[in-house]
Scaffold this motif. Sequence first.
Motif, mmCIF file in Angstrom:
data_model
loop_
_atom_site.group_PDB
_atom_site.id
_atom_site.type_symbol
_atom_site.label_atom_id
_atom_site.label_comp_id
_atom_site.label_asym_id
_atom_site.label_seq_id
_atom_site.Cartn_x
_atom_site.Cartn_y
_atom_site.Cartn_z
ATOM 1 N N UNK A 14 34.365 -19.501 -0.606
ATOM 2 C CA UNK A 14 34.088 -20.788 0.040
ATOM 3 C C UNK A 14 34.534 -20.836 1.507
ATOM 4 N N UNK A 15 34.054 -19.915 2.337
ATOM 5 C CA UNK A 15 34.465 -19.909 3.748
ATOM 6 C C UNK A 15 34.005 -21.175 4.480
ATOM 7 N N UNK A 16 34.783 -21.582 5.465
ATOM 8 C CA UNK A 16 34.525 -22.837 6.177
ATOM 9 C C UNK A 16 34.119 -22.649 7.646
ATOM 10 N N UNK A 17 34.580 -21.572 8.274
ATOM 11 C CA UNK A 17 34.406 -21.426 9.718
ATOM 12 C C UNK A 17 33.367 -20.346 10.004
ATOM 13 N N UNK A 18 32.257 -20.727 10.636
ATOM 14 C CA UNK A 18 31.182 -19.763 10.847
ATOM 15 C C UNK A 18 31.594 -18.557 11.690
ATOM 16 N N UNK A 19 32.455 -18.753 12.673
ATOM 17 C CA UNK A 19 32.868 -17.627 13.516
ATOM 18 C C UNK A 19 33.603 -16.560 12.732
ATOM 19 N N UNK A 20 34.431 -16.976 11.766
ATOM 20 C CA UNK A 20 35.135 -15.996 10.927
ATOM 21 C C UNK A 20 34.157 -15.208 10.063
ATOM 22 N N UNK A 42 30.925 -23.661 4.237
ATOM 23 C CA UNK A 42 31.201 -24.791 5.111
ATOM 24 C C UNK A 42 30.308 -24.816 6.337
ATOM 25 N N UNK A 43 29.173 -24.127 6.291
ATOM 26 C CA UNK A 43 28.276 -24.008 7.436
ATOM 27 C C UNK A 43 26.936 -23.506 6.937
ATOM 28 N N UNK A 44 25.952 -23.576 7.814
ATOM 29 C CA UNK A 44 24.627 -23.040 7.534
ATOM 30 C C UNK A 44 24.590 -21.601 8.040
ATOM 31 N N UNK A 45 24.008 -20.709 7.296
ATOM 32 C CA UNK A 45 23.974 -19.293 7.695
ATOM 33 C C UNK A 45 23.194 -19.042 8.989
ATOM 34 N N UNK A 46 22.419 -20.013 9.426
ATOM 35 C CA UNK A 46 21.690 -19.841 10.684
ATOM 36 C C UNK A 46 22.467 -20.395 11.878
ATOM 37 N N UNK A 101 36.785 -1.310 -4.934
ATOM 38 C CA UNK A 101 37.735 -2.418 -5.055
ATOM 39 C C UNK A 101 37.212 -3.664 -4.339
ATOM 40 N N UNK A 102 37.642 -4.817 -4.841
ATOM 41 C CA UNK A 102 37.289 -6.103 -4.250
ATOM 42 C C UNK A 102 38.512 -6.667 -3.542
ATOM 43 N N UNK A 103 38.327 -7.059 -2.293
ATOM 44 C CA UNK A 103 39.366 -7.700 -1.492
ATOM 45 C C UNK A 103 38.942 -9.156 -1.333
ATOM 46 N N UNK A 104 39.668 -10.048 -1.993
ATOM 47 C CA UNK A 104 39.285 -11.450 -2.119
ATOM 48 C C UNK A 104 40.147 -12.320 -1.214
ATOM 49 N N UNK A 105 39.478 -13.134 -0.398
ATOM 50 C CA UNK A 105 40.155 -13.997 0.570
ATOM 51 C C UNK A 105 39.679 -15.434 0.410
ATOM 52 N N UNK A 106 40.607 -16.368 0.648
ATOM 53 C CA UNK A 106 40.310 -17.786 0.477
ATOM 54 C C UNK A 106 39.855 -18.458 1.753
ATOM 55 N N UNK A 107 39.453 -19.717 1.606
ATOM 56 C CA UNK A 107 38.918 -20.459 2.747
ATOM 57 C C UNK A 107 40.004 -20.867 3.737
#
Length: 159
Positions: A14-20, A42-46, A101-107
């Motif tokens: 659930x990422x929120x910041x498009x720049x990240x 938290x943003x539109x992919x475009x 492996x999966x590296x899981x990061x939160x929003x």
Amino acid sequence: MHQPSPFAHIVYFEPRIPGNTGSAIRLAAVTGARLHLVEPLGFDLSETKLKRAGLDYHDLAVMDVHPSLDAVLDTLPDARIFAFTTQATTPYTSVTYAPGDVLLFGPEPTGLPDDVLTHPRVTDQLRIPMLAGRRSLNLTNAASIAVYEAWRQTGFAGA
């Protein structure tokens, strides 16, 4: 065109910041990791900021968008899942990483919620050391640290 198997999967929950996320696209493109985004985003992919941060790497990165964490994990049934959190006691350098492996990061700014951290598929919770009293690293800075350690341990495949 057949995509080679990635040495690691980066999952942004659930990422929120498009720049990240744009920077994560670039990270995936330059390392060969596969990026997975878990909705809702938290943003539109475009969005312009997403495109600017990813520069011209969008076509070089492999990225998937999933409706839920379980949907991502269903596509990776045998993968180990490492959840990154400032609350963990195990340093990210204590793990011997393996391909897939999966590296899981939160929003941003909350990190992974408790129900994700305690998900039965999570292999371990990992932390990136910081000075006391500091809240957290930037999301893609943290992902970059972890991705490069996993890539180093797996021999910088493809570099």
